[in-house]
Write an enzyme that holds these catalytic residues in place. Structure first.
Site, PDB file in Angstrom:
ATOM      1  CG  ASP A   1      61.904  52.992 -37.158  1.00  0.00           C
ATOM      2  OD1 ASP A   1      62.271  53.246 -36.012  1.00  0.00           O
ATOM      3  OD2 ASP A   1      61.544  51.923 -37.566  1.00  0.00           O
TER       4      ASP A   1
ATOM      5  CB  THR B   1      60.865  52.451 -33.046  1.00  0.00           C
ATOM      6  OG1 THR B   1      60.771  51.858 -33.923  1.00  0.00           O
ATOM      7  CG2 THR B   1      60.692  51.528 -31.632  1.00  0.00           C
TER       8      THR B   1
ATOM      9  CG  ASP C   1      62.391  49.073 -41.753  1.00  0.00           C
ATOM     10  OD1 ASP C   1      61.449  49.401 -42.688  1.00  0.00           O
ATOM     11  OD2 ASP C   1      61.987  48.597 -40.794  1.00  0.00           O
TER      12      ASP C   1
ATOM     13  CG  ASN D   1      65.163  49.443 -38.805  1.00  0.00           C
ATOM     14  OD1 ASN D   1      64.698  48.315 -38.766  1.00  0.00           O
ATOM     15  ND2 ASN D   1      64.289  50.598 -38.277  1.00  0.00           N
TER      16      ASN D   1
ATOM     17  CE  LYS E   1      63.532  49.537 -35.018  1.00  0.00           C
ATOM     18  NZ  LYS E   1      61.986  49.482 -34.444  1.00  0.00           N
TER      19      LYS E   1
END
Length: 156
Positions: free
Chosen positions: A39, A77, A57, A44, A41
């Site tokens: 994840d 995501t 995260d 994070n 991004k």
């Protein structure tokens, strides 16, 4: 990092190079420890006062027992997911690299990748069905082939 992008918009090429280096160093460490993040991004990635980035995260992170371990669960995501993750095909560390490319796109443009798809379902369909994506107001490209001057030679 997302708060920086929200406040200032697209980041300068020099800042993107520095942040990308930090993200890749963190990812290299995770992959060495046999962990895939799943994840990555801007939301994070934490940035301290000195401009040092740290991945955060780890709620979707997964330990892999084999160095080239494969998984097929759809997690993360959608706008940053690799097509093989969305299709629930076997995937591994390369899916994190796709997400880094999407994060670079996010830093350079100031908007999430596939932002003009307007819904998660439409984003999934775009990523799975299309080998080529037409950027809003731009030439056909993928998130990692977007023209970024000399930065393409730096990391991508």
């Amino acid at each position: 990092m997302l708060s920086i992008i929200n406040k200032y918009g697209a980041l300068s090429e020099n800042v993107v190079k520095i942040y990308t280096t930090h993200i890749l160093q963190g990812l290299e460490y995770l992959h060495y420890k046999r962990v895939i993040h799943r994840d990555i991004k801007a939301a994070n990635v934490l940035v301290d006062r000195n401009g040092v980035c740290k991945l955060a995260d780890f709620g979707t992170a997964k330990c892999v027992h084999e160095l080239n371990g494969q998984h097929n669960s759809m997690t993360g995501t959608v706008n940053w997911m690799a097509p093989e993750v969305i299709q629930q095909l076997n995937y591994g560390r390369a899916a994190d690299i796709w997400s880094v490319g999407c994060t670079v796109y996010e830093m350079v443009t100031g908007v999430p990748p596939w932002n003009d798809c307007q819904s998660a379902v439409r984003t999934c369909l775009t990523l799975v069905r299309c080998h080529e994506y037409r950027c809003q107001n731009g030439p056909a490209s993928s998130p990692t082939s977007h023209s970024i001057s000399g930065m393409q030679r730096f990391h991508l």
